[in-house]
Design an enzyme around this catalytic site. Structure first.
Site, PDB file in Angstrom:
ATOM      1  N   LYS A  49      -1.984  -0.425  10.893  1.00 43.52           N
ATOM      2  CA  LYS A  49      -3.404  -0.658  10.595  1.00 43.52           C
ATOM      3  C   LYS A  49      -3.787  -2.105  10.909  1.00 43.52           C
ATOM      4  O   LYS A  49      -4.821  -2.365  11.523  1.00 43.52           O
ATOM      5  CB  LYS A  49      -3.697  -0.299   9.122  1.00 43.52           C
ATOM      6  CG  LYS A  49      -3.666   1.209   8.896  1.00 43.52           C
ATOM      7  CD  LYS A  49      -3.631   1.630   7.435  1.00 43.52           C
ATOM      8  CE  LYS A  49      -3.459   3.161   7.371  1.00 43.52           C
ATOM      9  NZ  LYS A  49      -3.420   3.698   5.992  1.00 43.52           N
ATOM     10  N   GLN A  93      -3.093   1.401   0.183  1.00 42.84           N
ATOM     11  CA  GLN A  93      -2.157   2.353   0.797  1.00 42.84           C
ATOM     12  C   GLN A  93      -1.499   3.215  -0.281  1.00 42.84           C
ATOM     13  O   GLN A  93      -1.006   2.706  -1.292  1.00 42.84           O
ATOM     14  CB  GLN A  93      -1.102   1.582   1.608  1.00 42.84           C
ATOM     15  CG  GLN A  93      -0.171   2.460   2.427  1.00 42.84           C
ATOM     16  CD  GLN A  93      -0.884   3.230   3.531  1.00 42.84           C
ATOM     17  OE1 GLN A  93      -1.877   2.799   4.101  1.00 42.84           O
ATOM     18  NE2 GLN A  93      -0.379   4.425   3.843  1.00 42.84           N
ATOM     19  N   ASP A 116     -11.406   4.519   3.388  1.00 44.66           N
ATOM     20  CA  ASP A 116     -10.552   5.718   3.377  1.00 44.66           C
ATOM     21  C   ASP A 116     -11.373   6.971   3.055  1.00 44.66           C
ATOM     22  O   ASP A 116     -10.908   8.081   3.262  1.00 44.66           O
ATOM     23  CB  ASP A 116      -9.476   5.568   2.288  1.00 44.66           C
ATOM     24  CG  ASP A 116      -8.098   5.318   2.851  1.00 44.66           C
ATOM     25  OD1 ASP A 116      -7.833   5.757   3.992  1.00 44.66           O
ATOM     26  OD2 ASP A 116      -7.289   4.693   2.145  1.00 44.66           O
TER      27      ASP A 116
HETATM   28  N1  GUN Z   1      -1.099   7.497   2.641  1.00 46.85           N
HETATM   29  C1  GUN Z   1      -0.984   8.534   3.501  1.00 46.85           C
HETATM   30  N2  GUN Z   1      -2.116   8.704   4.191  1.00 46.85           N
HETATM   31  C2  GUN Z   1      -2.977   7.759   3.773  1.00 46.85           C
HETATM   32  C3  GUN Z   1      -4.307   7.411   4.131  1.00 46.85           C
HETATM   33  O1  GUN Z   1      -4.956   8.038   4.977  1.00 46.85           O
HETATM   34  N3  GUN Z   1      -4.830   6.355   3.465  1.00 46.85           N
HETATM   35  C4  GUN Z   1      -4.153   5.682   2.509  1.00 46.85           C
HETATM   36  N4  GUN Z   1      -4.770   4.687   1.886  1.00 46.85           N
HETATM   37  N5  GUN Z   1      -2.924   5.967   2.157  1.00 46.85           N
HETATM   38  C5  GUN Z   1      -2.340   7.006   2.789  1.00 46.85           C
END
Ligand code: GUN
Length: 303
Positions: A49, A93, A116
């Site tokens: 990211k 996350q 998100d």
């Molecule tokens: N963990 C697995 N997929 C995601 C996601 O799309 N966003 C976040 N914040 N954590 C995750």
């Protein structure tokens, strides 16, 4: 012959589009990523990211807390970011350590900065078919379908999985595109009778190679959202044909695992019309859509 839908090309196009928009802004968007603990997969996702943000010109900050952080401390950090005018997007996350209430954390992120799309306000807007910031993975699936000129309207779409991150928002987005949508899950009876009717089949289950020929309608569009580590050579032999088998077995020998989706690639090649590979499919779109969401959040908030 099955057509492979490359996530790589589509993700690159989206990132280029975001980069073009960012260039026009006097102040670039700013994304703040919070990581808690040392989950191995999370570390890889967070690094991707941050790298993508840099590529498209989005400013990124990364706060990495130890797994012992208290819920109150994490909430305080989010509160500060919510009121910090220089921050456009906040991403925590997942998964979080078990002593932290994940729902409470996601609810604490300001909906305007929730890149998100997991805050209940944004999830509710999606449910009502209103303009919102959509969760990245299902939004990426819609981009793959649209940019590959695959018709959604009027088609039978079956989503396997009912998570808040993928399955449920995926179903809502397909409904918004006028598909006829069925959601299947671990308690669904006669699963293959339902999935074998799908024009568009979306697998988000978390079980390596679970979807086989019997689940797939001839010529269907099969979208594989799963990312599973497979260590068992006999399963690898079952899931891959000669074109890929050697490479996959080599990975298991050298790294101890190979990444496999929820769909058996061998089965998809025999039955599907279109198929997204793992790796190189939906996963790359998730990150590209996060960039698009961060841009969108900054544009909405600043105007
Ligand atoms: N963990 C697995 N997929 C995601 C996601 O799309 N966003 C976040 N914040 N954590 C995750």
């Amino acid at each position: 012959m099955v057509k492979i839908l490359s996530g790589k090309e589509i993700a690159e196009v989206i990132k280029r589009e975001v980069a073009e928009e960012v260039k026009k802004m006097s102040i670039p968007p700013c994304l703040h990523v919070i990581q808690v603990g040392n989950n191995e997969a999370s570390a890889v996702y967070v690094a991707n990211k941050i790298k993508s943000a840099r590529e498209v010109g989005i400013i990124s900050h990364h706060t990495h807390f130890s797994a012992t952080i208290t819920q109150a401390e994490l909430l305080e950090k989010i509160r500060q970011l919510n009121v910090d005018d220089s921050v456009d997007g906040i991403l925590v996350q997942l998964p979080l350590p078990s002593h932290i209430n994940e729902d409470m954390i996601l609810e604490s992120i300001h909906p305007e900065k929730d890149v998100d799309g997991f805050n209940p306000v944004n999830a509710g807007k999606l449910f009502q078919g209103k303009q919102t910031i959509p969760p990245c993975t299902p939004a990426g699936v819609i981009e793959i379908l649209k940019r590959s000129h695959i018709a959604i309207e009027g088609k039978k779409a079956v989503v396997i999985g009912r998570s808040n991150i993928v399955g449920k928002p995926m179903a809502m987005m397909l409904l918004q595109e006028n598909a006829t949508v069925t959601i299947c899950h671990s308690r669904t009876e006669n699963l293959e009778r339902i999935t074998a009717q799908a024009d568009i089949l979306i697998a988000a289950i978390g079980k390596a190679g679970f979807i086989r020929e019997k689940h797939i309608k001839e010529g269907a569009v099969v979208i594989d959202v799963g990312i599973n580590k497979v260590t068992d050579e006999s399963l690898v032999r079952e899931l891959f044909d000669q074109t890929e088998l050697e490479k996959r077995l080599k990975a298991v020998k050298e790294k101890g695992f190979t990444l496999v989706g929820d769909v058996s690639p061998k089965s998809a090649k025999q039955k599907a019309g279109f198929f997204t590979p793992v790796p190189g499919g939906v996963g790359l779109l998730t990150v590209a859509m996060l960039m698009k969401n961060t841009l969108k959040a900054s544009q909405l908030r600043r105007n």
